[in-house]
Design an enzyme around this catalytic site. Structure first.
Site, PDB file in Angstrom:
ATOM      1  N   HIS A 280       0.841  -1.188   0.000  1.00  0.00           N
ATOM      2  CA  HIS A 280       0.000   0.000   0.000  1.00  0.00           C
ATOM      3  C   HIS A 280       0.883   1.247   0.000  1.00  0.00           C
ATOM      4  CE1 HIS A 280      -3.890  -1.965   1.817  1.00  0.00           C
ATOM      5  NE2 HIS A 280      -3.599  -2.394   0.603  1.00  0.00           N
TER       6      HIS A 280
ATOM      7  N   GLU B 209       1.111   3.794   1.944  1.00  0.00           N
ATOM      8  CA  GLU B 209       1.741   4.174   3.214  1.00  0.00           C
ATOM      9  C   GLU B 209       3.026   3.381   3.444  1.00  0.00           C
ATOM     10  OE1 GLU B 209      -1.373   3.269   2.643  1.00  0.00           O
ATOM     11  OE2 GLU B 209      -2.778   4.057   4.129  1.00  0.00           O
TER      12      GLU B 209
ATOM     13  N   CYS C 166      -5.654   1.733   6.056  1.00  0.00           N
ATOM     14  CA  CYS C 166      -6.404   0.497   6.319  1.00  0.00           C
ATOM     15  C   CYS C 166      -6.109  -0.026   7.713  1.00  0.00           C
ATOM     16  CB  CYS C 166      -6.089  -0.560   5.255  1.00  0.00           C
ATOM     17  SG  CYS C 166      -4.419  -1.232   5.331  1.00  0.00           S
TER      18      CYS C 166
ATOM     19  N   CYS D 142      -2.020  -0.639   7.647  1.00  0.00           N
ATOM     20  CA  CYS D 142      -1.212   0.574   7.515  1.00  0.00           C
ATOM     21  C   CYS D 142      -1.347   1.468   8.744  1.00  0.00           C
ATOM     22  CB  CYS D 142      -1.617   1.335   6.257  1.00  0.00           C
ATOM     23  SG  CYS D 142      -1.141   0.472   4.745  1.00  0.00           S
TER      24      CYS D 142
HETATM   25 ZN   LIG Z   1      -3.061  -0.127   3.885  1.00  0.00          ZN
END
Ligand SMILES: [Zn+2]
Length: 131
Positions: A56, A58, A81, A90
């Site tokens: 992701h 992040e 998330c 994250c």
């Molecule tokens: Zn995430």
């Protein structure tokens, strides 16, 4: 919030949105997200959701920043998330990296995001500042 703070927030979030576009059409089943880490007014990392959805945005940014992420502000185009899927949440990664609670900023771009993500982030931040 001072006007200059707001202008800076808009500039960094604008960059995060542009970064998110890099993943459009390539990240299914994830969502194309952008993340900018800023410390002392300077950009220290730029992340976006990678092809096939991992990592992701992040995590992509935190990996670049390394230890420098401590104390940085995270500008994320989607609420980080909080679920345990193919990788850890994250939310936890941002807290573990030391992005301070008052500076964890995001703007939700979809209404489909479950409220539990907010709750999990709040809990993670609370753990961070209380522990
Ligand atoms: Zn995430």
């Amino acid at each position: 919030m001072r006007a200059t703070d707001q202008a800076a927030d808009e500039r960094f979030m604008g960059l995060a949105l542009r970064l998110a576009r890099r993943g459009w059409g390539q990240v299914w089943p994830s969502v194309a997200v952008g993340c900018v880490l800023v410390k002392d007014g300077a950009i220290i990392a730029q992340g976006w959701t990678q092809p096939s959805g991992r990592p992701h945005a992040e995590i992509h940014a935190l990996t670049q920043a390394g230890a420098a992420a401590r104390g940085a502000t995270a500008y994320v185009t989607l609420e980080p998330c909080a679920h345990h899927g193919r990788a850890g949440p994250c939310c936890d990664a941002l807290v573990d990296a030391g992005t301070p609670a008052p500076s964890l900023r995001w703007k939700t771009r979809t209404r489909a995001l479950p409220a539990r993500a907010s709750l999990a982030c709040a809990r993670a931040v609370f753990r961070s500042i209380s522990g």
